[in-house]
Write a protein that holds these residues in place. Sequence first.
Motif, PDB file in Angstrom:
ATOM      1  N   SER A   1       0.859  -1.196   0.000  1.00 56.87           N
ATOM      2  CA  SER A   1       0.000   0.000   0.000  1.00 56.87           C
ATOM      3  C   SER A   1       0.890   1.239   0.000  1.00 56.87           C
ATOM      4  CB  SER A   1      -0.917  -0.011   1.221  1.00 56.87           C
ATOM      5  OG  SER A   1      -0.115   0.022   2.364  1.00 56.87           O
ATOM      6  N   GLU A   2       0.311   2.350  -0.473  1.00 54.57           N
ATOM      7  CA  GLU A   2       1.073   3.604  -0.510  1.00 54.57           C
ATOM      8  C   GLU A   2       1.371   4.064   0.919  1.00 54.57           C
ATOM      9  OE1 GLU A   2      -0.295   7.199  -2.614  1.00 54.57           O
ATOM     10  OE2 GLU A   2      -0.668   5.785  -4.252  1.00 54.57           O
TER      11      GLU A   2
ATOM     12  N   GLN B   1       1.483   6.143   4.116  1.00 48.35           N
ATOM     13  CA  GLN B   1       0.654   7.234   4.645  1.00 48.35           C
ATOM     14  C   GLN B   1       1.554   8.420   4.963  1.00 48.35           C
ATOM     15  OE1 GLN B   1      -2.777   7.455   5.235  1.00 48.35           O
ATOM     16  NE2 GLN B   1      -2.691   5.672   3.892  1.00 48.35           N
ATOM     17  N   PRO B   2       1.113   9.646   4.642  1.00 45.80           N
ATOM     18  CA  PRO B   2       1.939  10.791   5.025  1.00 45.80           C
ATOM     19  C   PRO B   2       2.015  10.909   6.549  1.00 45.80           C
ATOM     20  CG  PRO B   2      -0.190  11.516   4.159  1.00 45.80           C
ATOM     21  CD  PRO B   2      -0.137  10.027   3.992  1.00 45.80           C
ATOM     22  N   THR B   3       3.158  11.281   7.059  1.00 44.62           N
ATOM     23  CA  THR B   3       3.292  11.488   8.511  1.00 44.62           C
ATOM     24  C   THR B   3       3.029  12.966   8.805  1.00 44.62           C
ATOM     25  OG1 THR B   3       5.600  12.083   8.320  1.00 44.62           O
ATOM     26  CG2 THR B   3       5.108   9.734   8.630  1.00 44.62           C
TER      27      THR B   3
ATOM     28  N   GLY C   1      -2.563  16.646   8.826  1.00 43.12           N
ATOM     29  CA  GLY C   1      -2.400  15.185   8.837  1.00 43.12           C
ATOM     30  C   GLY C   1      -2.841  14.574  10.158  1.00 43.12           C
ATOM     31  N   ASP C   2      -3.295  15.376  11.107  1.00 38.24           N
ATOM     32  CA  ASP C   2      -3.728  14.851  12.406  1.00 38.24           C
ATOM     33  C   ASP C   2      -4.759  15.805  13.010  1.00 38.24           C
ATOM     34  OD1 ASP C   2      -4.053  13.606  14.833  1.00 38.24           O
ATOM     35  OD2 ASP C   2      -2.044  14.076  15.590  1.00 38.24           O
TER      36      ASP C   2
ATOM     37  N   HIS D   1      -2.026  19.099   0.929  1.00 37.03           N
ATOM     38  CA  HIS D   1      -2.641  18.155   1.869  1.00 37.03           C
ATOM     39  C   HIS D   1      -3.881  18.747   2.529  1.00 37.03           C
ATOM     40  CE1 HIS D   1      -2.776  14.745   4.683  1.00 37.03           C
ATOM     41  NE2 HIS D   1      -3.299  15.633   5.500  1.00 37.03           N
TER      42      HIS D   1
ATOM     43  N   THR E   1      -7.738  17.293   4.562  1.00 39.59           N
ATOM     44  CA  THR E   1      -8.713  16.260   4.899  1.00 39.59           C
ATOM     45  C   THR E   1     -10.045  16.952   5.119  1.00 39.59           C
ATOM     46  OG1 THR E   1      -7.976  16.482   7.200  1.00 39.59           O
ATOM     47  CG2 THR E   1      -7.082  14.628   5.938  1.00 39.59           C
TER      48      THR E   1
END
Length: 288
Positions: A3-4, A6-8, A139-140, A217, A219
């Motif tokens: 799988s690709e 995941q960005p951290t 990312g979080d 980026h 979400t």
Amino acid sequence: MPSEAQPTRASVAGAVRSFYEQLPFNYHESVESSGEAVRANPVAATYPDLHAELSSGRVKHVLELGCGAGWLTNTLASHYGVHVTAVDFTARALARAREIATRLGVAARTRFVESDLFEFADDTRFELVVSIGVLHHTGDTPGGVRHAASFVAPGGGLYLGLYHAPGRRVFLDALQGLAAREGEEAAFALYRTLDRVHQGDPTLLRSWFRDQVLHPHETQHTLREVVAWFEGAGLKLASTSINRFAALPPQAELLALEQTYAERSRRALEVERRYFPGFFTAFGRRAR
Ligand SMILES: C[S@@+](CC[C@H](N)C(=O)[O-])C[C@H]1O[C@@H](n2cnc3c(N)ncnc32)[C@H](O)[C@@H]1O
């Protein structure tokens, strides 16, 4: 199949910071025109619940996480007389924010700190913490909400602005789809027909377009998620743009209302041909 990766949080931060160093968000052609925008008090018209909180006399100290070029921090210091600590990791945005504060005569009430918001530490507990259009670029987002909530004083509040899922899908599919098929300038041409607010200033319009369409980026989230994050951090939902800042109905009704966001977004873009970024706010309060 592998799988690709995941960005951290660190890889996202690196990409996001260099994106904004090229051109910060909401960046006017000049300091003068940024100052004029602040003088008009954009909070009162756009975020009535935030305006009410700031006008209540309860708020003296504010923390803004991800202040960008400083429109909100400088508006709060200018119109509500509060002291604001403002954090962002984009040096170019902070330089502009400081220039505007000086121009408006509120430098003594603002403290701009260059830092990753997750690394920001302070013993102060603030009556108000704000973070608008930021945590969905980290990312979080849940970790960001927990961190932001940790600075809220008893009786204080956390004001968040986030992209909405599925309210954002229609806009992204149309604009990013066009950029992928025909290139950035084709997408910009469509964007400029939709965004009628930032037309007068080419730098400002470009900064909004990049932020909305070319971001490295982002979400998207729901009010249902935010309510759960708030509860986990000891906050209770007090108001939201999902019901246009009105008194809160029973939760089931409110969460049903957010399901209509995708259709509102489609109508705005395809029928009314107007800008609808698919963004929502939520204000959570900590008990005394
Ligand atoms: C869309 S802009 C919003 C700026 C501002 N809140 C506004 O409404 O104009 C996002 C901002 O968040 C900042 N940002 C994103 N991730 C960050 C992080 N981990 N730490 C500090 N700043 C961050 C960026 O530098 C950028 O200025």
